[in-house]
Design an enzyme around this catalytic site. Structure first.
Site, PDB file in Angstrom:
ATOM      1  N   ASP A 133      10.246  57.217 -48.412  1.00 53.20           N
ATOM      2  CA  ASP A 133      10.283  55.983 -49.190  1.00 53.20           C
ATOM      3  C   ASP A 133       9.313  55.001 -48.532  1.00 53.20           C
ATOM      4  OD1 ASP A 133      10.869  53.641 -50.510  1.00 53.20           O
ATOM      5  OD2 ASP A 133      12.987  53.608 -49.984  1.00 53.20           O
ATOM      6  N   ASP A 187      19.783  57.988 -57.347  1.00 53.37           N
ATOM      7  CA  ASP A 187      19.641  57.850 -55.897  1.00 53.37           C
ATOM      8  C   ASP A 187      20.623  56.819 -55.382  1.00 53.37           C
ATOM      9  OD1 ASP A 187      17.993  55.119 -55.448  1.00 53.37           O
ATOM     10  OD2 ASP A 187      17.161  56.177 -57.179  1.00 53.37           O
ATOM     11  N   GLU A 192       7.007  51.731 -49.217  1.00 57.81           N
ATOM     12  CA  GLU A 192       6.927  50.662 -50.210  1.00 57.81           C
ATOM     13  C   GLU A 192       6.870  49.303 -49.531  1.00 57.81           C
ATOM     14  OE1 GLU A 192      10.723  49.538 -51.938  1.00 57.81           O
ATOM     15  OE2 GLU A 192      11.507  51.492 -51.340  1.00 57.81           O
TER      16      GLU A 192
END
Length: 234
Positions: free
Chosen positions: A121, A32, A123
């Site tokens: 994403d 990534d 987090e």
């Protein structure tokens, strides 16, 4: 895996609609990237066996990654299965608003066999409260808002990238997503110790924060044929 505009952070792994796979260290190599990687050796990575790339597209509702288009085009030219990801800011706007922003700037999905479903994403907050000031129930609702909006536009639920610790801390280890949302699990180790949230397995595993040809290292939990099936959505 994914990078915020504020600081490098972890990303996570995805669970797929496929036959159950065991957590394991083997699988298909991928990586990534974001604008933190100015240059990426796509041809070198492909030659070494990598077959997929996750590329940062957006963050919140104000940031478009400056390298997304060039990274996406270069990954495509090199023969990779590729897709975009969105770094969430649940404290700044609704999940639906951020899903729409992501979709408008490269985060879509088609069943052409070379496009991964978009990845959320979700987090650690890079600049404030770990859970962005949301309770566990509020966070679950936010993720559902993002996911349902994405699914309504593409016909596919997004992948969720997270860590076991963040998921437990900020969603109460919710099992609400394990049936529909593939898991991309961030855990930097030689083997996986904890798969959170009721997921039977991770679809992708971000197993290291560096990869020889650029970005972070990721592994698909299966063989290349099953990766192609996953991308196709069949």
């Amino acid at each position: 895996m994914m990078k915020s505009t504020a600081a490098p952070l972890l990303l996570a792994a995805c669970a797929a609609h496929a036959n159950p796979l065991q957590a394991r260290s083997s699988g298909v190599q991928g990586f990534d990237i974001s604008s933190y990687q100015d240059t990426v050796d796509f041809s070198g990575a492909y030659g070494a066996g990598a077959r997929f790339v996750m590329i940062k597209a957006t963050e919140g509702t104000t940031y478009i990654d400056s390298s997304f288009s060039s990274h996406y085009d270069d990954a495509t030219s090199a023969g990779f299965i590729r897709g975009g990801y969105h770094f969430a800011h649940p404290d700044s706007s609704t999940g639906a608003t951020q899903a729409e922003y992501f979709l408008a700037h490269g985060g879509g999905w088609t069943n052409d066999g070379i496009t991964l479903p978009g990845m959320l994403d979700i987090e650690y907050n890079p600049s404030g409260s770990t859970c962005y000031g949301l309770s566990a129930s509020e966070m679950i609702s936010w993720i559902q808002d993002f996911g349902e909006t994405y699914q309504s536009k593409t016909g596919r639920y997004p992948m969720i990238y997270t860590t076991a610790d963040w998921w437990s801390t900020c969603t109460g280890d919710s099992t609400a997503f394990s049936e529909d949302y593939p898991l991309v699990l961030a855990q930097y180790s030689s083997s996986i110790s904890t798969v959170p949230g009721g997921w039977a397995y991770q679809s992708f595993w971000q197993n290291a924060d560096s990869y020889t040809y650029g970005g972070d290292s990721d592994l698909w939990n299966g063989d290349e044929n099953s990766l192609q099936t996953f991308a196709k959505g069949s």
